[in-house]
Design a protein around this motif. Structure first.
Motif, PDB file in Angstrom:
ATOM      1  N   VAL A   1     152.766  -9.809  49.436  1.00  0.00           N
ATOM      2  CA  VAL A   1     153.587  -8.924  48.601  1.00  0.00           C
ATOM      3  C   VAL A   1     153.084  -8.950  47.163  1.00  0.00           C
ATOM      4  N   ASN A   2     152.767 -10.133  46.662  1.00  0.00           N
ATOM      5  CA  ASN A   2     152.250 -10.237  45.296  1.00  0.00           C
ATOM      6  C   ASN A   2     150.921  -9.501  45.148  1.00  0.00           C
ATOM      7  N   ALA A   3     150.075  -9.580  46.180  1.00  0.00           N
ATOM      8  CA  ALA A   3     148.800  -8.853  46.147  1.00  0.00           C
ATOM      9  C   ALA A   3     149.047  -7.347  46.155  1.00  0.00           C
ATOM     10  N   ALA A   4     150.056  -6.918  46.925  1.00  0.00           N
ATOM     11  CA  ALA A   4     150.405  -5.492  46.978  1.00  0.00           C
ATOM     12  C   ALA A   4     150.892  -4.999  45.622  1.00  0.00           C
ATOM     13  N   LEU A   5     151.720  -5.795  44.970  1.00  0.00           N
ATOM     14  CA  LEU A   5     152.235  -5.408  43.661  1.00  0.00           C
ATOM     15  C   LEU A   5     151.117  -5.406  42.622  1.00  0.00           C
ATOM     16  N   PHE A   6     150.194  -6.360  42.742  1.00  0.00           N
ATOM     17  CA  PHE A   6     149.048  -6.416  41.829  1.00  0.00           C
ATOM     18  C   PHE A   6     148.210  -5.152  41.919  1.00  0.00           C
ATOM     19  N   VAL A   7     147.792  -4.787  43.127  1.00  0.00           N
ATOM     20  CA  VAL A   7     146.896  -3.632  43.267  1.00  0.00           C
ATOM     21  C   VAL A   7     147.628  -2.335  42.964  1.00  0.00           C
ATOM     22  N   SER A   8     148.920  -2.281  43.250  1.00  0.00           N
ATOM     23  CA  SER A   8     149.704  -1.082  42.933  1.00  0.00           C
ATOM     24  C   SER A   8     149.781  -0.868  41.423  1.00  0.00           C
ATOM     25  N   ARG A   9     149.975  -1.961  40.687  1.00  0.00           N
ATOM     26  CA  ARG A   9     150.014  -1.850  39.226  1.00  0.00           C
ATOM     27  C   ARG A   9     148.684  -1.348  38.678  1.00  0.00           C
ATOM     28  N   VAL A  10     147.589  -1.870  39.211  1.00  0.00           N
ATOM     29  CA  VAL A  10     146.259  -1.442  38.757  1.00  0.00           C
ATOM     30  C   VAL A  10     146.058   0.046  39.007  1.00  0.00           C
ATOM     31  N   LEU A  11     146.523   0.519  40.168  1.00  0.00           N
ATOM     32  CA  LEU A  11     146.345   1.926  40.531  1.00  0.00           C
ATOM     33  C   LEU A  11     147.386   2.831  39.876  1.00  0.00           C
ATOM     34  N   GLY A  12     148.381   2.224  39.249  1.00  0.00           N
ATOM     35  CA  GLY A  12     149.441   3.020  38.628  1.00  0.00           C
ATOM     36  C   GLY A  12     150.326   3.705  39.649  1.00  0.00           C
ATOM     37  N   LYS A  13     150.523   3.016  40.791  1.00  0.00           N
ATOM     38  CA  LYS A  13     151.310   3.603  41.869  1.00  0.00           C
ATOM     39  C   LYS A  13     152.450   2.680  42.273  1.00  0.00           C
ATOM     40  N   HIS A  14     153.448   3.267  42.900  1.00  0.00           N
ATOM     41  CA  HIS A  14     154.484   2.473  43.551  1.00  0.00           C
ATOM     42  C   HIS A  14     153.925   2.035  44.897  1.00  0.00           C
ATOM     43  N   PRO A  15     154.129   0.785  45.308  1.00  0.00           N
ATOM     44  CA  PRO A  15     153.583   0.344  46.602  1.00  0.00           C
ATOM     45  C   PRO A  15     154.091   1.202  47.747  1.00  0.00           C
ATOM     46  N   ASN A  16     153.186   1.563  48.637  1.00  0.00           N
ATOM     47  CA  ASN A  16     153.527   2.430  49.760  1.00  0.00           C
ATOM     48  C   ASN A  16     153.958   1.590  50.964  1.00  0.00           C
ATOM     49  N   SER A  17     154.954   0.729  50.728  1.00  0.00           N
ATOM     50  CA  SER A  17     155.459  -0.115  51.813  1.00  0.00           C
ATOM     51  C   SER A  17     156.921  -0.423  51.563  1.00  0.00           C
ATOM     52  N   ARG A  18     157.662  -0.639  52.635  1.00  0.00           N
ATOM     53  CA  ARG A  18     159.091  -0.908  52.505  1.00  0.00           C
ATOM     54  C   ARG A  18     159.341  -2.304  51.923  1.00  0.00           C
ATOM     55  N   VAL A  19     158.596  -3.300  52.406  1.00  0.00           N
ATOM     56  CA  VAL A  19     158.851  -4.675  51.992  1.00  0.00           C
ATOM     57  C   VAL A  19     158.524  -4.871  50.512  1.00  0.00           C
ATOM     58  N   ALA A  20     157.341  -4.407  50.080  1.00  0.00           N
ATOM     59  CA  ALA A  20     156.971  -4.566  48.671  1.00  0.00           C
ATOM     60  C   ALA A  20     157.913  -3.766  47.771  1.00  0.00           C
ATOM     61  N   SER A  21     158.305  -2.595  48.206  1.00  0.00           N
ATOM     62  CA  SER A  21     159.238  -1.787  47.427  1.00  0.00           C
ATOM     63  C   SER A  21     160.578  -2.488  47.279  1.00  0.00           C
ATOM     64  N   ALA A  22     161.035  -3.104  48.363  1.00  0.00           N
ATOM     65  CA  ALA A  22     162.315  -3.819  48.325  1.00  0.00           C
ATOM     66  C   ALA A  22     162.243  -5.002  47.369  1.00  0.00           C
ATOM     67  N   ARG A  23     161.129  -5.746  47.431  1.00  0.00           N
ATOM     68  CA  ARG A  23     160.969  -6.901  46.535  1.00  0.00           C
ATOM     69  C   ARG A  23     160.937  -6.434  45.084  1.00  0.00           C
ATOM     70  N   LEU A  24     160.282  -5.317  44.828  1.00  0.00           N
ATOM     71  CA  LEU A  24     160.179  -4.795  43.477  1.00  0.00           C
ATOM     72  C   LEU A  24     161.549  -4.374  42.957  1.00  0.00           C
ATOM     73  N   THR A  25     162.326  -3.723  43.808  1.00  0.00           N
ATOM     74  CA  THR A  25     163.675  -3.297  43.433  1.00  0.00           C
ATOM     75  C   THR A  25     164.565  -4.499  43.147  1.00  0.00           C
ATOM     76  N   GLN A  26     164.471  -5.524  43.985  1.00  0.00           N
ATOM     77  CA  GLN A  26     165.280  -6.743  43.808  1.00  0.00           C
ATOM     78  C   GLN A  26     164.926  -7.428  42.491  1.00  0.00           C
ATOM     79  N   ALA A  27     163.632  -7.428  42.150  1.00  0.00           N
ATOM     80  CA  ALA A  27     163.186  -8.090  40.920  1.00  0.00           C
ATOM     81  C   ALA A  27     163.683  -7.372  39.683  1.00  0.00           C
ATOM     82  N   ASN A  28     163.913  -6.067  39.818  1.00  0.00           N
ATOM     83  CA  ASN A  28     164.357  -5.273  38.667  1.00  0.00           C
ATOM     84  C   ASN A  28     165.874  -5.187  38.552  1.00  0.00           C
ATOM     85  N   CYS A  29     166.573  -5.767  39.516  1.00  0.00           N
ATOM     86  CA  CYS A  29     168.040  -5.689  39.486  1.00  0.00           C
ATOM     87  C   CYS A  29     168.617  -6.652  38.436  1.00  0.00           C
TER      88      CYS A  29
END
Length: 302
Positions: A274-302
């Motif tokens: 998940v951390n690798a997914a968030l890393f590469v997504s940030r570099v690409l300027g994209k939201h991760p195209n996965s349910r699990v990484a998206s959920a973790r990202l949402t939880q972290a921002n709550c």
């Protein structure tokens, strides 16, 4: 259904996931992504391809990437090789694993690599011979196994024919790719069952894209047949440039979440992926195209 006790995940994000990105990605970013994936427990990581940079400019620095990654014991870093020139580059870079590719669709083959299926297999014959002569393992890919953007449905028998020929030519494993991501579980099962008449299940891998949201369902269905190797891309990276609206590969973290819930061993750590997914997504300027990484990202921002 007899599910395997363990599954080998083939991480294709650094190659299949990044190759169609329009934004230039620095070699340092690719190196860090590959190193993160290895640290997470991935044991097979597609590190790039030696295709002409004119056709795939994003992979032009594959030799540089291979020279900078921290090679972990027990981890293989295969690269895609289209011809003898590509093989020579792979040998010069110290590669121990390569992959070749063919299509189950005649129309897709002509559009994608400008030759017929038979011509593509003839082109790969000397590559396999030379690779084996250097002690290099060769994996085979078959594209469009569950549909083609040009001809529509693809007969399972056509897929089985190409898979059989790749296996007979010396590919230790054949990865079956739903390139445009339109397959459904019953169709996927029928296709794998047909291929398994000619290729051992132990030599069959799944490579499913998630355009229609069916990738995990398709994988689950085929695991029940005894398949135990699955390709995936961290963050759900990738896509097919020949299919309008086609999304990326099944996300590694989504696949892991499902397999962990099935008590299927992978040796891969979900949190690190998940951390690798968030890393590469940030570099690409994209939201991760996965349910699990998206959920973790949402939880972290709550």
């Amino acid at each position: 259904m007899a599910f395997p006790s363990s599954v080998r995940i083939v991480e294709v994000g650094p190659r299949d996931g990044l190759q169609n990105e329009a934004k230039a990605i620095p070699a340092e970013t690719k190196v860090e992504l590959i190193d993160r994936l290895a640290a997470a427990g991935c044991r097979t990581i597609e590190a790039g391809s030696f295709v002409s940079p004119r056709w795939v400019p994003q992979m032009a620095d594959t030799a540089v990437v291979l020279s900078r990654i921290r090679r972990h014991p027990g981890v293989s870093y295969p690269v895609l090789v289209p011809n003898m020139k590509g093989l020579e580059a792979a040998i010069d870079s110290g590669c121990e694993d390569i992959a070749v590719f063919a299509s189950a669709s005649e129309t897709f083959s002509r559009h994608n690599i400008n030759c017929s299926i038979d011509e593509s297999l003839e082109r790969f014959a000397p590559v396999l011979t030379a690779a084996h002569g250097h002690g290099i393992k060769v994996r085979g890919y078959v594209s469009c196994v569950l549909g083609c953007p040009y001809q529509g449905a693809v007969a399972p028998e056509s897929v089985a024919d190409i898979a059989r020929r790749l296996f007979a030519a010396g590919c230790y494993e054949v990865s079956l790719g739903d390139t445009i991501g339109t397959g459904t579980p019953f169709a996927a099962m029928k296709m794998v069952e047909t291929v398994a008449q000619d290729v051992p299940l132990s030599a069959i891998a799944l490579h499913f894209h998630d355009t229609c949201g069916q990738a995990l369902a398709n994988i689950y269905a085929c695991l029940g047949l005894g398949v135990s190797v699955v390709d995936s891309a961290v963050g759900g990276l990738g896509g097919c440039p020949y299919a309008k609206g086609a999304s990326g590969n099944v996300a590694t973290e989504d696949l892991l979440y499902m397999l962990n819930g099935m008590d299927v061993e992978t040796g891969v750590d979900l949190d690190q992926i998940v951390n690798a997914a968030l890393f590469v997504s940030r570099v690409l300027g994209k939201h991760p195209n996965s349910r699990v990484a998206s959920a973790r990202l949402t939880q972290a921002n709550c």
